[in-house]
Scaffold this active site. Structure first.
Site, PDB file in Angstrom:
ATOM      1  N   ALA A 143      26.647 -16.312  54.085  1.00  0.00           N
ATOM      2  CA  ALA A 143      27.125 -15.627  52.879  1.00  0.00           C
ATOM      3  C   ALA A 143      27.253 -14.142  53.135  1.00  0.00           C
ATOM      4  O   ALA A 143      26.548 -13.585  53.977  1.00  0.00           O
ATOM      5  CB  ALA A 143      26.168 -15.861  51.713  1.00  0.00           C
ATOM      6  N   ARG A 196      14.215  -5.321  38.148  1.00  0.00           N
ATOM      7  CA  ARG A 196      14.561  -6.490  38.945  1.00  0.00           C
ATOM      8  C   ARG A 196      13.297  -7.245  39.346  1.00  0.00           C
ATOM      9  O   ARG A 196      12.198  -6.685  39.365  1.00  0.00           O
ATOM     10  CB  ARG A 196      15.300  -6.085  40.233  1.00  0.00           C
ATOM     11  CG  ARG A 196      16.620  -5.352  40.030  1.00  0.00           C
ATOM     12  CD  ARG A 196      17.707  -6.317  39.571  1.00  0.00           C
ATOM     13  NE  ARG A 196      18.991  -5.652  39.475  1.00  0.00           N
ATOM     14  CZ  ARG A 196      19.448  -5.002  38.413  1.00  0.00           C
ATOM     15  NH1 ARG A 196      18.683  -4.920  37.328  1.00  0.00           N
ATOM     16  NH2 ARG A 196      20.643  -4.439  38.399  1.00  0.00           N
ATOM     17  N   PHE A 214      18.474 -12.562  57.620  1.00  0.00           N
ATOM     18  CA  PHE A 214      17.131 -12.176  57.143  1.00  0.00           C
ATOM     19  C   PHE A 214      16.367 -13.388  56.623  1.00  0.00           C
ATOM     20  O   PHE A 214      15.260 -13.690  57.072  1.00  0.00           O
ATOM     21  CB  PHE A 214      17.280 -11.116  56.045  1.00  0.00           C
ATOM     22  CG  PHE A 214      16.086 -10.961  55.145  1.00  0.00           C
ATOM     23  CD1 PHE A 214      14.854 -10.587  55.660  1.00  0.00           C
ATOM     24  CD2 PHE A 214      16.187 -11.195  53.776  1.00  0.00           C
ATOM     25  CE1 PHE A 214      13.738 -10.443  54.825  1.00  0.00           C
ATOM     26  CE2 PHE A 214      15.102 -11.048  52.940  1.00  0.00           C
ATOM     27  CZ  PHE A 214      13.869 -10.669  53.461  1.00  0.00           C
ATOM     28  N   ASP A 230      31.852 -20.639  63.547  1.00  0.00           N
ATOM     29  CA  ASP A 230      32.384 -20.106  62.292  1.00  0.00           C
ATOM     30  C   ASP A 230      32.362 -21.253  61.294  1.00  0.00           C
ATOM     31  O   ASP A 230      32.913 -22.337  61.569  1.00  0.00           O
ATOM     32  CB  ASP A 230      33.817 -19.604  62.504  1.00  0.00           C
ATOM     33  CG  ASP A 230      34.392 -18.910  61.278  1.00  0.00           C
ATOM     34  OD1 ASP A 230      33.898 -19.175  60.164  1.00  0.00           O
ATOM     35  OD2 ASP A 230      35.340 -18.130  61.436  1.00  0.00           O
ATOM     36  N   TYR A 249      30.881 -10.020  44.398  1.00  0.00           N
ATOM     37  CA  TYR A 249      29.811 -10.874  44.918  1.00  0.00           C
ATOM     38  C   TYR A 249      29.448 -11.943  43.890  1.00  0.00           C
ATOM     39  O   TYR A 249      29.381 -13.133  44.199  1.00  0.00           O
ATOM     40  CB  TYR A 249      28.584 -10.028  45.266  1.00  0.00           C
ATOM     41  CG  TYR A 249      27.385 -10.845  45.692  1.00  0.00           C
ATOM     42  CD1 TYR A 249      27.475 -11.761  46.735  1.00  0.00           C
ATOM     43  CD2 TYR A 249      26.155 -10.702  45.048  1.00  0.00           C
ATOM     44  CE1 TYR A 249      26.368 -12.512  47.129  1.00  0.00           C
ATOM     45  CE2 TYR A 249      25.047 -11.438  45.429  1.00  0.00           C
ATOM     46  CZ  TYR A 249      25.163 -12.341  46.463  1.00  0.00           C
ATOM     47  OH  TYR A 249      24.075 -13.087  46.852  1.00  0.00           O
ATOM     48  N   PHE A 253      16.633 -14.940  42.552  1.00  0.00           N
ATOM     49  CA  PHE A 253      16.617 -13.571  42.076  1.00  0.00           C
ATOM     50  C   PHE A 253      16.198 -12.681  43.252  1.00  0.00           C
ATOM     51  O   PHE A 253      15.917 -13.179  44.337  1.00  0.00           O
ATOM     52  CB  PHE A 253      15.665 -13.448  40.885  1.00  0.00           C
ATOM     53  CG  PHE A 253      16.259 -13.992  39.599  1.00  0.00           C
ATOM     54  CD1 PHE A 253      16.532 -13.153  38.537  1.00  0.00           C
ATOM     55  CD2 PHE A 253      16.564 -15.344  39.463  1.00  0.00           C
ATOM     56  CE1 PHE A 253      17.107 -13.640  37.357  1.00  0.00           C
ATOM     57  CE2 PHE A 253      17.131 -15.843  38.298  1.00  0.00           C
ATOM     58  CZ  PHE A 253      17.404 -14.982  37.237  1.00  0.00           C
ATOM     59  N   ASN A 254      16.189 -11.373  43.049  1.00  0.00           N
ATOM     60  CA  ASN A 254      15.915 -10.442  44.143  1.00  0.00           C
ATOM     61  C   ASN A 254      14.657 -10.819  44.923  1.00  0.00           C
ATOM     62  O   ASN A 254      13.623 -11.151  44.319  1.00  0.00           O
ATOM     63  CB  ASN A 254      15.733  -9.024  43.591  1.00  0.00           C
ATOM     64  CG  ASN A 254      17.042  -8.269  43.527  1.00  0.00           C
ATOM     65  OD1 ASN A 254      18.113  -8.869  43.469  1.00  0.00           O
ATOM     66  ND2 ASN A 254      16.952  -6.951  43.533  1.00  0.00           N
ATOM     67  N   LEU A 264      22.975 -20.669  54.499  1.00  0.00           N
ATOM     68  CA  LEU A 264      22.715 -19.250  54.257  1.00  0.00           C
ATOM     69  C   LEU A 264      23.900 -18.381  54.667  1.00  0.00           C
ATOM     70  O   LEU A 264      23.808 -17.150  54.639  1.00  0.00           O
ATOM     71  CB  LEU A 264      21.467 -18.795  55.021  1.00  0.00           C
ATOM     72  CG  LEU A 264      20.165 -19.508  54.675  1.00  0.00           C
ATOM     73  CD1 LEU A 264      19.047 -18.995  55.575  1.00  0.00           C
ATOM     74  CD2 LEU A 264      19.806 -19.326  53.212  1.00  0.00           C
TER      75      LEU A 264
END
Length: 306
Positions: A81, A209, A24, A57, A147, A173-174, A79
């Site tokens: 994760a 949030r 994303f 990988d 996580y 943050f979100n 990125l």
């Protein structure tokens, strides 16, 4: 492929390698940097090779080193994760978020290239529950789930490479935006309104949030790449929070539609953090004042109309 790389270097463009480019955030960063005229390369765990994207990988050090030597990136963003907190396979958090991060950094060192900057994003969830209204980098992390544990250990791994590479560890943050999976909160809510649903099942409506725009995140990451600073862990945040209930209210105004909300206990997590609000003070000391043109209202309207 060799011809493409040679032409790019002759033109003097900045090369950026985005690990996990098909994610994303990766898709948005790709578009952001291409619009700025950068040459964007990437890696993916699943999609097949193209001229600028390599299937690999991150744990496969030999393959990663080969890609690094081909591209010779000026900048690298990792990125790769596992970011869905509800992922049932807990081992994946540590394999990707910890061992994968270490493998990448070690591969960069062994490759012989010298990138100007490496961004190794962590997450604000490392803070856990704190006795502070605004979370800042001086707090001792207190993660409360796998996580968060994995991202905090990943940070510690990164710090052991501060003397070898120019690294910045952002703690975003979100944030949300176009293309985010509907397993995440905001896309789930917006999709329900777009489809004209009568009801939606959600978790706790009164947790607060930051719901920042992914486009703001791209803007900040670019600034962090080019600023003459490194060996830093820094919040990527706006300091603005909203509850789920407030998002529902905003969507009702945007769509002129009412959806009944069922609070489903399956979506209410144990040890839920009541509020995650970041202090952008250190971030702004590094890159200057944040772009204030981004807002939740504009983001929700854009998502609803997309």
């Amino acid at each position: 492929m060799k011809k493409i790389l040679r032409e790019i270097r002759m033109a003097g463009h900045s090369n950026i390698l985005i690990i996990g480019i098909d994610s994303f955030t990766g898709n948005h960063l790709k578009a952001h940097f291409e619009e700025k005229g950068w040459q964007v390369f990437g890696t993916s765990f699943s999609i097949e090779d193209t001229d600028k994207v390599f299937k690999v990988d991150i744990i496969d050090s030999k393959a990663v080193i080969a890609i690094l030597r081909k591209v010779k990136p000026d900048y690298i963003i990792n990125l790769a994760a596992i970011s869905f907190v509800g992922e049932p396979n807990h081992e994946l958090f540590y394999k990707v978020n910890v061992l994968g991060a270490e493998s990448l950094l070690e591969s960069i060192c062994k490759s012989g290239i010298e990138p100007k900057k490496v961004l190794m994003p962590s997450s604000a969830v490392v803070y856990g529950n704190q006795n502070e209204v605004s979370l800042h980098e001086g707090l001792i992390p207190n993660p409360i789930n796998h996580y968060g544990y994995s991202k905090y250990v990943g940070e510690q791994i990164c710090k052991t490479y501060f003397d070898k590479l120019n690294i910045i560890v952002p703690r975003p943050f979100n944030y949300t935006g176009e293309g985010q999976l509907s397993t995440f909160l905001v896309p789930k809510i917006v999709d329900a309104y777009k489809k004209g649903c009568d009801r939606i099942a959600l978790g706790n409506l009164d947790t607060f949030r930051e719901f920042n725009d992914v486009k703001l995140i791209c803007w900040v990451y670019e600034k962090l790449l080019i600023v003459d600073k490194h060996s830093e862990i820094v919040n990527v945040c706006s300091g603005n929070t909203h509850s789920v209930r407030q998002i529902i209210d905003k969507m009702q105004l945007i769509s002129d539609n009412h959806i009944y909300v069922d609070v489903d206990k399956r979506f209410v997590r144990k040890n839920e953090i009541q509020e995650l609000k970041g202090s952008p003070k250190k971030l702004e000391s590094l890159i200057g004042k944040l772009d204030q043109t981004f807002s939740l209202e504009l983001l929700l309207e854009r998502l609803y109309k997309s």
